[in-house]
Enzyme design. Structure first.
Site, PDB file in Angstrom:
ATOM      1  N   ASP A   1     -41.121 -17.373  -3.331  1.00  0.00           N
ATOM      2  CA  ASP A   1     -39.903 -17.180  -1.807  1.00  0.00           C
ATOM      3  C   ASP A   1     -40.846 -15.536  -1.479  1.00  0.00           C
ATOM      4  O   ASP A   1     -40.457 -14.773  -2.300  1.00  0.00           O
ATOM      5  CB  ASP A   1     -38.634 -17.126  -2.311  1.00  0.00           C
ATOM      6  N   ARG A   2     -41.138 -15.603  -0.682  1.00  0.00           N
ATOM      7  CA  ARG A   2     -41.354 -14.214   0.503  1.00  0.00           C
ATOM      8  C   ARG A   2     -40.542 -12.692   0.172  1.00  0.00           C
ATOM      9  O   ARG A   2     -40.948 -12.526   0.579  1.00  0.00           O
ATOM     10  CB  ARG A   2     -42.198 -14.676   0.820  1.00  0.00           C
TER      11      ARG A   2
ATOM     12  N   CYS B   1     -47.700 -18.030   8.451  1.00  0.00           N
ATOM     13  CA  CYS B   1     -46.300 -16.930   7.707  1.00  0.00           C
ATOM     14  C   CYS B   1     -46.371 -15.951   7.936  1.00  0.00           C
ATOM     15  O   CYS B   1     -47.500 -15.148   7.268  1.00  0.00           O
ATOM     16  CB  CYS B   1     -46.497 -17.773   6.398  1.00  0.00           C
ATOM     17  N   ASN B   2     -45.060 -15.491   9.032  1.00  0.00           N
ATOM     18  CA  ASN B   2     -45.820 -13.277   8.839  1.00  0.00           C
ATOM     19  C   ASN B   2     -44.955 -13.066   7.963  1.00  0.00           C
ATOM     20  O   ASN B   2     -46.052 -12.717   7.512  1.00  0.00           O
ATOM     21  CB  ASN B   2     -44.101 -13.385  10.011  1.00  0.00           C
ATOM     22  N   THR B   3     -43.964 -13.436   6.989  1.00  0.00           N
ATOM     23  CA  THR B   3     -43.954 -12.988   6.324  1.00  0.00           C
ATOM     24  C   THR B   3     -44.845 -12.531   4.888  1.00  0.00           C
ATOM     25  O   THR B   3     -45.440 -11.366   4.545  1.00  0.00           O
ATOM     26  CB  THR B   3     -42.659 -13.278   5.391  1.00  0.00           C
ATOM     27  N   ALA B   4     -45.900 -13.719   4.452  1.00  0.00           N
ATOM     28  CA  ALA B   4     -46.299 -13.868   3.539  1.00  0.00           C
ATOM     29  C   ALA B   4     -48.001 -13.049   3.962  1.00  0.00           C
ATOM     30  O   ALA B   4     -48.663 -12.610   3.630  1.00  0.00           O
ATOM     31  CB  ALA B   4     -47.260 -15.340   3.548  1.00  0.00           C
TER      32      ALA B   4
ATOM     33  N   THR C   1     -37.893 -11.842   9.085  1.00  0.00           N
ATOM     34  CA  THR C   1     -37.168 -11.281   7.408  1.00  0.00           C
ATOM     35  C   THR C   1     -37.386 -10.239   7.143  1.00  0.00           C
ATOM     36  O   THR C   1     -38.261  -9.332   7.967  1.00  0.00           O
ATOM     37  CB  THR C   1     -38.403 -12.695   6.193  1.00  0.00           C
TER      38      THR C   1
ATOM     39  N   LYS D   1     -35.179 -23.971   7.522  1.00  0.00           N
ATOM     40  CA  LYS D   1     -35.593 -24.829   6.328  1.00  0.00           C
ATOM     41  C   LYS D   1     -35.879 -25.595   5.377  1.00  0.00           C
ATOM     42  O   LYS D   1     -36.040 -26.521   5.473  1.00  0.00           O
ATOM     43  CB  LYS D   1     -36.462 -23.079   5.222  1.00  0.00           C
TER      44      LYS D   1
ATOM     45  N   CYS E   1     -40.356 -14.861  12.567  1.00  0.00           N
ATOM     46  CA  CYS E   1     -40.873 -16.008  11.372  1.00  0.00           C
ATOM     47  C   CYS E   1     -41.282 -17.203  12.392  1.00  0.00           C
ATOM     48  O   CYS E   1     -40.430 -18.108  13.375  1.00  0.00           O
ATOM     49  CB  CYS E   1     -38.976 -15.835  10.942  1.00  0.00           C
TER      50      CYS E   1
END
Length: 236
Positions: free
Chosen positions: A53-54, A84-87, A126, A163, A194
């Site tokens: 989980d990022r 994936c934005n957060t990654a 996030t 999700k 996201c």
């Protein structure tokens, strides 16, 4: 008609989450001008829902993503994308590990926000994605509008519902409410920070422009892989 020798093979780091990755791949196909199968882009996708989980501090997501990127290069990928934005917090590590450039969806989202003419962008994302967008927007002289802490927690709860496969009317209503809150707080444009957000929030649901970085990423990947736009260069 596309000459295969002039196209690049795209490597996709996916599975974060799986539904968003499949939506991205569908858009890649839809945006590619093709008269036959052979005109489409070759895509190597690692849809890996086992990426840690990022949003969990101290997770090993970066190392896993770097390994995935290296394997994609070994399989023949020449340029990378990650819906994936957060990654994208691990973008530098991914590029150093693979030696391949990564098409930056955070940059695409921030660019779209700037091109709207807005000075303040509301981002639905996030905490990790918000940190990235704050930096990218500031570099363009823009401010970021985010949800207050309690509402950010509620946003994350809705995100995990999506999700888990819930894209029903209730979660759509909740996401629209978050968007409305950002506009009331002064956002002149919204960014779906996201990749799950556009699965339940449509542009017509909001009162200002809605930038969808995942959609922009698909379009840019097509343009780069077909040679319409230059391949990004990673300077490590």
């Amino acid at each position: 008609m596309t000459d295969e020798a002039d196209t690049l093979t795209l490597g996709v780091l996916g599975g974060m989450g799986p539904a968003a990755t499949l939506e991205f791949l569908a858009r890649l196909q839809a945006y590619t001008p093709a008269d036959r199968d052979q005109d489409h882009i070759r895509v190597l996708a690692d849809i890996n829902p086992r990426v840690p989980d990022r949003n969990t501090p101290g997770s090993d997501a970066g190392a896993v993503l770097a390994e995935m990127a290296g394997a994609l290069r070994g399989a023949g990928a020449e340029v990378l994308a990650m819906p994936c934005n957060t990654a994208h917090a691990h973008a530098d590590l991914i590029q150093r590990a693979s030696g391949l450039p990564l098409i930056d969806m955070i940059d695409l989202g921030a660019q779209a926000a700037q091109e709207s003419g807005a000075l303040r962008a509301g981002v639905l994302g996030t905490k990790g994605a918000l940190r990235l967008y704050r930096e990218y927007l500031a570099a363009r002289g823009m401010g970021l509008v985010s949800l207050p802490p309690g509402r950010q927690e509620a946003f994350m709860e809705a995100l995990y519902r999506i999700k888990a496969g819930d894209d029903g009317a209730d979660v759509k209503r909740i996401m629209k409410g978050f968007a409305d809150e950002l506009v009331k707080a002064g956002a002149e444009v919204l960014v779906a920070g996201c990749t799950e957000v556009p699965l339940v929030l449509d542009p017509e649901d909001v009162k200002v422009d809605l930038a969808d970085p995942g959609d922009l990423l698909a379009r840019r990947c097509v343009a780069v892989c077909l040679g319409y736009e230059p391949t990004p260069v990673f300077v490590g």
